[in-house]
Each structure stands twice: as C-alpha cells, then as structure tokens.
Scaffold this motif. Structure first.
Motif, mmCIF file in Angstrom:
data_model
loop_
_atom_site.group_PDB
_atom_site.id
_atom_site.type_symbol
_atom_site.label_atom_id
_atom_site.label_comp_id
_atom_site.label_asym_id
_atom_site.label_seq_id
_atom_site.Cartn_x
_atom_site.Cartn_y
_atom_site.Cartn_z
ATOM 1 N N TRP A 1 71.564 81.640 36.411
ATOM 2 C CA TRP A 1 72.164 80.310 36.297
ATOM 3 C C TRP A 1 72.941 80.150 34.997
ATOM 4 O O TRP A 1 73.924 79.436 34.936
ATOM 5 C CB TRP A 1 71.103 79.216 36.392
ATOM 6 C CG TRP A 1 70.739 78.902 37.798
ATOM 7 C CD1 TRP A 1 69.631 79.312 38.472
ATOM 8 C CD2 TRP A 1 71.500 78.131 38.728
ATOM 9 N NE1 TRP A 1 69.662 78.846 39.752
ATOM 10 C CE2 TRP A 1 70.792 78.115 39.942
ATOM 11 C CE3 TRP A 1 72.711 77.455 38.652
ATOM 12 C CZ2 TRP A 1 71.255 77.447 41.062
ATOM 13 C CZ3 TRP A 1 73.174 76.788 39.774
ATOM 14 C CH2 TRP A 1 72.457 76.791 40.952
ATOM 15 N N LEU B 1 74.319 82.739 33.279
ATOM 16 C CA LEU B 1 75.330 83.786 33.183
ATOM 17 C C LEU B 1 76.762 83.260 33.348
ATOM 18 O O LEU B 1 77.632 83.649 32.565
ATOM 19 C CB LEU B 1 75.023 84.888 34.195
ATOM 20 C CG LEU B 1 75.701 86.218 34.001
ATOM 21 C CD1 LEU B 1 75.400 86.779 32.629
ATOM 22 C CD2 LEU B 1 75.251 87.197 35.072
ATOM 23 N N PRO B 2 77.066 82.386 34.311
ATOM 24 C CA PRO B 2 78.444 81.868 34.409
ATOM 25 C C PRO B 2 78.891 81.106 33.155
ATOM 26 O O PRO B 2 80.057 81.190 32.766
ATOM 27 C CB PRO B 2 78.405 80.938 35.620
ATOM 28 C CG PRO B 2 77.272 81.427 36.432
ATOM 29 C CD PRO B 2 76.267 81.946 35.455
ATOM 30 N N ILE C 1 79.824 83.737 30.588
ATOM 31 C CA ILE C 1 81.101 84.361 30.955
ATOM 32 C C ILE C 1 82.256 83.429 30.609
ATOM 33 O O ILE C 1 83.274 83.860 30.056
ATOM 34 C CB ILE C 1 81.110 84.740 32.438
ATOM 35 C CG1 ILE C 1 80.128 85.895 32.689
ATOM 36 C CG2 ILE C 1 82.515 85.125 32.910
ATOM 37 C CD1 ILE C 1 79.894 86.200 34.148
ATOM 38 N N ALA C 2 82.122 82.145 30.917
ATOM 39 C CA ALA C 2 83.176 81.176 30.611
ATOM 40 C C ALA C 2 83.408 81.081 29.102
ATOM 41 O O ALA C 2 84.553 81.004 28.647
ATOM 42 C CB ALA C 2 82.811 79.806 31.178
#
Length: 67
Positions: free
Chosen positions: A42, A44-45, A48-49
């Motif tokens: 949850w 991880l995005p 990355i952003a």
C-alpha cells in the motif's frame, strides 16, 4: 521584513491538526504474518511517486540566469 506563510507550512499545519483524528482501517489482524507485506504494497505507490517527483525536479532544465 514580512512574515509570509508558505503553502508547505499550511499543509504541514493542516496535517498536524487532522492526523490525531484519523483512524486506522479496521478489518484485519495486524499480528498476521502477511500484514507487513500488505502494508508495504500500500505504501509502495507513494514511494514510487515521490521518487518520480524527485527525479523530474532534478532533471528540469536550467534557465539562462542559472547557468
């Protein structure tokens, strides 16, 4: 000298005020062996952003006055 409040300071203040009222999501056992992995997926995005934003900020072209 004028004291100006920046957008970052407003966001930090709102986050500090609102965060005590936020509650965790109910519905699963945090002691289960897979809960850490699920929470990692949850977050991880968001990581990355943040990485993409940093990368794009660093490669933005310099203006003539900055060179």
């Amino acid at each position: 000298m004028k004291n100006r409040i920046t957008t970052g300071q407003i966001i930090l203040l709102l986050t500090a005020i609102i965060s005590p009222f936020a509650s965790a999501h109910p519905g699963h056992d945090h002691q289960h062996w897979s809960s850490s992995l699920i929470h990692l997926f949850w977050i991880l995005p968001a990581l990355i952003a943040a990485g993409v934003a940093i990368h794009l900020y660093r490669r933005k072209p310099k203006t003539k006055s900055e060179q």
